[in-house]
Design an enzyme around this catalytic site. Structure first.
Site, PDB file in Angstrom:
ATOM      1  CG  HIS A  16      -0.495   0.332   2.467  1.00 43.19           C
ATOM      2  ND1 HIS A  16      -1.171   0.752   3.650  1.00 43.19           N
ATOM      3  CD2 HIS A  16       0.817   0.471   2.939  1.00 43.19           C
ATOM      4  CE1 HIS A  16      -0.329   0.657   4.631  1.00 43.19           C
ATOM      5  NE2 HIS A  16       0.922   0.708   4.106  1.00 43.19           N
ATOM      6  CB  CYS A  35       2.864   4.416   5.814  1.00 40.15           C
ATOM      7  SG  CYS A  35       2.743   2.762   6.671  1.00 40.15           S
ATOM      8  CG  HIS A  41       5.299   0.471   2.292  1.00 36.08           C
ATOM      9  ND1 HIS A  41       4.902   1.535   2.325  1.00 36.08           N
ATOM     10  CD2 HIS A  41       4.886  -0.081   3.562  1.00 36.08           C
ATOM     11  CE1 HIS A  41       4.001   1.830   2.970  1.00 36.08           C
ATOM     12  NE2 HIS A  41       4.015   0.967   3.946  1.00 36.08           N
ATOM     13  CG  HIS A  43       2.532  -3.162   6.120  1.00 33.81           C
ATOM     14  ND1 HIS A  43       3.610  -2.905   7.268  1.00 33.81           N
ATOM     15  CD2 HIS A  43       2.173  -2.200   5.405  1.00 33.81           C
ATOM     16  CE1 HIS A  43       3.653  -1.477   7.024  1.00 33.81           C
ATOM     17  NE2 HIS A  43       2.916  -1.076   6.188  1.00 33.81           N
ATOM     18  CG  ASP A  81      -2.005 -13.504   0.358  1.00 28.01           C
ATOM     19  OD1 ASP A  81      -1.162 -12.937   0.773  1.00 28.01           O
ATOM     20  OD2 ASP A  81      -1.792 -14.790   0.106  1.00 28.01           O
ATOM     21  CG  HIS A  82       1.295 -12.560  -2.452  1.00 28.89           C
ATOM     22  ND1 HIS A  82       0.912 -13.275  -1.128  1.00 28.89           N
ATOM     23  CD2 HIS A  82       2.653 -12.817  -2.630  1.00 28.89           C
ATOM     24  CE1 HIS A  82       1.992 -13.832  -0.906  1.00 28.89           C
ATOM     25  NE2 HIS A  82       3.118 -13.485  -1.352  1.00 28.89           N
ATOM     26  CD  GLU A 126       0.413  -0.781   8.719  1.00 26.88           C
ATOM     27  OE1 GLU A 126      -0.770  -0.404   7.983  1.00 26.88           O
ATOM     28  OE2 GLU A 126       1.485   0.000   9.221  1.00 26.88           O
TER      29      GLU A 126
END
Ligand code: NI
Length: 137
Positions: A16, A35, A41, A43, A81-82, A126
């Site tokens: 995100h 962030c 980047h 998490h 996811d991913h 997170e």
């Protein structure tokens, strides 16, 4: 009958960028720090999904936690996811993907998906030090 809460933990990874286009670059940097990094980047998130109810007299379960895992993966995590919350997740379009906004979107998906069971709490971590909880209020 007693009410009990059972919880399933699931892990996923996503990218995100926390950014408010209504603020200057300097304000975004000051408010969101790393962030706000322009080129995304990731998490390693963990999500805890809690269901509250009475134990079934036959199974002894409030809900089979393997069923919770299947529902959460099928309705939500398979799409997240991913992926990149800013670019790939339709429900997040135009929304700053803070953990607070992500967990609200997760609730909107999971609460109806788990009916007639009662989703009673979500916890989205997170990092191991930072998390948010929501109970639907
Ligand atoms: Ni971040």
């Amino acid at each position: 009958m007693p009410l009990l809460t059972v919880t399933r933990r699931l892990a996923f990874n996503a990218a995100h960028r926390i950014h408010n286009p209504g603020l200057s670059d300097e304000e975004n940097e000051r408010l969101f720090g790393k962030c706000n990094s322009p080129n995304w980047h990731g998490h390693n998130y963990t999500l805890e999904v809690s269901v509250t109810g009475e134990p079934d007299p036959v199974s002894g379960y409030v809900i089979d936690l393997a069923e919770v895992k299947r529902i959460v993966e099928r309705t939500l995590l398979d799409r997240v996811d991913h992926r990149n919350f800013n670019l790939d997740v339709a429900e997040m379009t135009g929304t700053n993907p803070t953990s607070e906004n992500i967990i609200l979107m997760f609730w909107r998906v999971l609460e109806p998906a788990l009916r007639p069971r009662t989703l009673s709490r979500l916890r989205l971590c997170e990092t191991e030090n930072n998390w948010v909880e929501y109970d639907g209020r």
